[in-house]
Design an enzyme around this catalytic site. Sequence first.
Site: not given
Length: 613
Positions: A181, A220, A463
């Site tokens: 992303t 993350g 996601e």
Amino acid sequence: MGKSVNPDLAKARSQATFDPANLTNYLYGGPEKLRRKRYLPAFVFKELCTEMSLTDLCLIFLGLLTHVSDYLGLTLSIENMAAKEYKEEGFKSTDDMSREEAYEESMRRAVYTNKRVLQLNLQDQEEQYYFREIFVPGANPFALHYVMFKDAINTQGTEDQIQKWLPLAETYAVTGTYAQTELGHGTFLRGLETTAEYDVQREEFILNTPTITSSKFWPGALGKTANVAILNAKLITKGRNCGMQSFWVPLRHLETHQPLPGITVGDIGPKFGYHTSDNGFLQLNRVRIPRENMLMRYSKVLQDGTFVPPENDRLVYVPMTQFRFVVIGRSGWTLAKAVTVATRYSAVRRQSEITPGGGEVQILDFQTQQHKLFTQIASAYAMIIAAKAAKDLYDSAFSKMEKGNLEDLPMLHALTSSMKAFNTWEMATGVEQCRMACGGHGYLLASGIPQMYTDMVSACTYEGENTVMCLQAARFLNKCQEAANKGERLPQLTRFLQTSRLNISSSLDQDVDLNDIIAAYEFRAATVISEANARLNAGLAMGKSQSEAWNYASQLLVKAALAFSHWFTVRALIENMRGAGFDNSTETLLLQLAKLYALDGMLRYSGDFRKVG
């Protein structure tokens, strides 16, 4: 132990008409897996009592309080000891820590569990998950390392790359993340701006984030934890854009953990939830990596810069598809935890009278409370069982993909996309319902429900943003409807588009037949998919371009994807409850639960069902 259980809770449990052990064994994959799941928490607490400080023990115990419904194997003596010592020493949980302190505490626990998983040689991924969640009940800083980073190596790497990189990941010689992303683009993968340009003279890729919006944003573990990323970028070779590919990119020095030359990386700051996860940003300024760092299981760049494309472009997205199964499954279990907390609370909380002068009653006695909770219990079971059914389908299809048979890949992509949206939306609504069912106490962090909500509601976006996921699934469903209109052969899961007929023998005021329920949901899905297809074709007939017509039909297309997932969930729930080999009392109860789930859905979407008769 009976004396220590709240009398109202003990009474409610004593009224069960079935043996819970049968159902528990089914949910966790059999008696042996359940035994192991219950053994691990007891083992951990025994270890903590002898090897870790009192502070560690109490902090971890407090973490468990918010997830206590998942750890039925803990002994009461250990619980009482931990609670007593916490009270005497006055320790604080991570709820009272700053974000920095909470991250450091979570990291310390995660590192400890990583070491113990290796020392104990825990091979099963589910066991690893149970073990880690005891220590790190919130967001684990290594979450993407465990799943997407290693899965990408396994599914996208060549055999040589797997042998080279996977042992490093397994032993934590490197810590990884999955960087896809960007600040300007997420679900729209074709819009990703990060580039990997091949330099044929030096046989290297030059990685760049040429704009602010091309900065990697949200992964993350990127902010502080990871020193390597599996990074997605547009491959450019011989002046040609060859689409998104995956690359192994070192980020930080393995000894000093300082960013490498050309790398700008950091934490994006506080979020709505996941306070112990270091979601980060990344900018790349002409960072060079060797040609061998492109994951080349399916796509390849030869030494002379020639691009060898995969047999199917969607193979690049296999790691995302796999992780969506994790999200789909966790949604059901998250709702299960929330409704367990809310149901136990409702059994022990007394308030108001049903009969004047009769005394305050358990709030679970009120039909309004039962409706709030029982429908969510049914929904949790439905999502858990449907997720398992979808995963079984994927495992079967993936074994064929490994052998080069890719015919099921579009179907699986559509199924995971639509179910990811359906489950996470249902979970988010359900957990909030459970919080409100606990009154003001549900607003307390101590209830555990707020953390469940703030951590997991993000799954509606990560996601794959849910509306986009529905539209991706709808593309497949629309193609299947077009094929059905022409009488062509359809993929397994969509053959009902040709065979579905309205032939219902019962009605809602009767004892509804389970086959009729499945048929009703099937017919609803077929009708909505057909309507979406007709709307799209009507737009084209009006002279709209393909993209304009798609936008014109988009609301119906989203609805079609959700109706498809709802049908799949109802069918999976009923068929698995009938075929699981339960004793009569358990099966009878679970089929009642399946009816409750299906009929509640009919009431919520009564307009659809009335329209299709």
